[in-house]
Write an enzyme that holds these catalytic residues in place. Sequence first.
Site, mmCIF file in Angstrom:
data_model
loop_
_atom_site.group_PDB
_atom_site.id
_atom_site.type_symbol
_atom_site.label_atom_id
_atom_site.label_comp_id
_atom_site.label_asym_id
_atom_site.label_seq_id
_atom_site.Cartn_x
_atom_site.Cartn_y
_atom_site.Cartn_z
ATOM 1 C CG ASP A 552 -1.868 -1.351 1.015
ATOM 2 O OD1 ASP A 552 -1.409 -2.230 0.492
ATOM 3 O OD2 ASP A 552 -2.830 -1.114 1.487
ATOM 4 C CD GLU A 779 -4.616 -4.283 8.316
ATOM 5 O OE1 GLU A 779 -5.023 -4.643 7.806
ATOM 6 O OE2 GLU A 779 -5.828 -2.928 9.280
#
Length: 809
Positions: A552, A779
Amino acid sequence: MVRHRKIVSSQHKHGNNNTGSNSGSGRNSNLFRFSSIWKTVVGFCCLAFAIYVSVLGYLETRVNTPLDEEKAVLETGIFVPERYWGSYRPGVYFGIKSRDPRSPVFGFMWYEIGDTHKGIRHWCDQNDNLMSYGWLRHDGFLFGEQLILDMPLNIVTSFIKTPGVVNGGHWTARINVTSKHNKKTVGLIWYGALDESMGPAAPHSRLWMENGVMKGHTPQLDNFRINFIHEGKLHHTSYSEAVAPGLHLLKEKFYSLLKPSKERYGPIGQLPILQPDAKLNEQNANFVPVQMIVETPFYLDVVYTTEDLPTPPLKGIEYTNEMEMHRMKFDLEFERKFNLDDKYAELDVIIARAALSNMIGGIGYFYGAGRVKSQHTSEPVPYWRAPLYTAVPSRSFFPRGFLWDEGFHGLLIGHWSPQIQMDIAAHWLDLINVEGWIPREQILGVEAVARVPKEFIVQSNAAANPPMLLIQLAHLVRNNPQLFGPGQTLRGTLDRMFPRLQVWLFKFYDVLAWYQWFQSTQKGDEPTAYRWRGREDDGLQLNPKTLTSGLDDYPRASHPSDIERHVDLRCWMYAAADAMATIAFHLFIETTKYEATRDQLGDEELLNELHWSPETQTYADYGLHSDGVKLVRQPAKAPNELSRVVRSVLVPPKPTLVTSAFGYVSLFPMLLMVLKPESPKLGKILEDLDKPELLWSPYGLRSLSKSSPYYMKRNTEHDPPYWRGQVWLNINYLALRALKHYSRAGTYAKRAADLYERLRDNIVRNVLAEYKRNGYLWEQYSGEDGKGSGCKPFTGWTALIVLIMADEY
């Protein structure tokens, strides 16, 4: 005949007339030739235009045309009875459906009477602020058991299946609700619903209530029924036969049916009960909720069966005894596969079992058509409707399929059940289009679409994703050769998969499939260079994202351009070529071309020419870059406009290696084991790995060096740092795998072994400590204090902690 001769004779007698006639004939001839040429040109133009339009039309359809090869998935649904029914709705706290595109769905909601601010629980939602929830045990075949802590309520949901070749068998689900201190009054809702894919009125499918029994009919299942058996204090039961606009609005529809009762129930007062749906007259019911107002402790058995099954379903004490047997079998199988009992404390093993179970319990079955686009389509178009059997990264935040995540998921799932993982991989490979492309994010069905921001729904066919699924497939084959020998079931699946990785038309010619799609579409400008597509500079980002890389907001070249070279993608392609050689070898297919590509990409001289910086002694991306960038607030241009934060470029960019972003990308030649064990570059990477001021932390390897100007910097006004310093388990798993590989032999074996032991201990200690502290796998984890961050629960690749604990790579 006589008249004809006379006419000819007359023409010969009059010379002047002949001249005039020839002149006119010449003009006509020229005109005819011009006309013919003009018509030919026009015809050619029309033909060219028709061909052009046809080619455009063909190119438009390629993006949503499936690859014309035999499907990798041959048997599914009712033909795989042990996996027909399951907890295939990971986005809800508890739901059951079958692996059939037109399956009825069943689910559970609850709420606490008198504490309405907490709301109705249905979808897994971080905003519900549950203390913890997740599967304690789940084998992916016959049973699962989940604990939900919604203080002061403890809710245990479980199910046991009895597979059958007739209509998929039957199952029992149990909901056991207790409260920690005082008795609590709770609304428990069990519902059945028909997916909107069955049609608005479900003309051949029905749901209804009859004498306290939920009944239904579908063409696939024939007639079925659900009985409710309970133990504990039941204050009131109500139900409604209703019409819901879609699966994504079941909770809202349920809420609209609740009305206060006219009677008072002692100290509880007026209870909310279900009322008839006014819309029911317009069409058949597609949603039947049954609500029970109960007092804790209470348990409810939901018993599903069909009319033609001879074996009685489980309930009561039979269910309790059967569940205990499944628990014992699961624990024994877990220990046989992972061998943790002698290495870790009992609580640590319990957490590891929960991590695996949440990965398996997070497998869903989705059906629908995504939205895709290409450079040849003016608007997004629907992909073809297809099923997908896949694990999800996060039940609360990402309850859908992600391509590169699934490669990491498969490492753990494949270790538990190669059969399940091969089925998952086959479903993914059946999503390949005729170009050889797989959409990297699968958003199938209205429930999935309802949980995705609009800007992320459409998938571009220029966008890649790391080929981790291919690498995982080769890993599975390499570690289980006995399962892929001639005559084995999984060998047949692998045979059908291969044409989706590399399509062979003739012996000497191949066309695009997934592996070759990467090689053709992600090439860079330089030989053996590769570039991620899809980077866009909107002027608002500190460093434009590279979503296709999976990393990302990891800093790349500050100004996206075609000259970029991405070192991580080059290493992925090395690993992909090696994976293809492995798979081809086990299928007795020629491996030379894959080995040649692997060896070329493994040539360190070529790698160093493209990506090694002599100044910083690190590997790096290359592109149009400047570190002289920052975010500044731009004043509003008009009174009615808002100010916004934009990127300001203080130093013009230039073509260079992006050495200021030392982090995960810099490690890829080691992570994917491109470097030889004797390489001095490997020695330098291992040296840098051990520096706390760079990537090393007591909690794992940071994604970005603390010395980088981008370390923990926001990418926009609204985007906090993501891959800019946090510790991610998937890359740390790759690092541990590589360190173990390099510890076996070579110049730096001793250093690699030492780093492996210390890094593994740091990661395991922190992940387990955080789970004990807050009840979740996360996460990502902070490189500063180790605390979990991002979304929770994240039992996708973070569940690789089980393999790390078991030293399995």
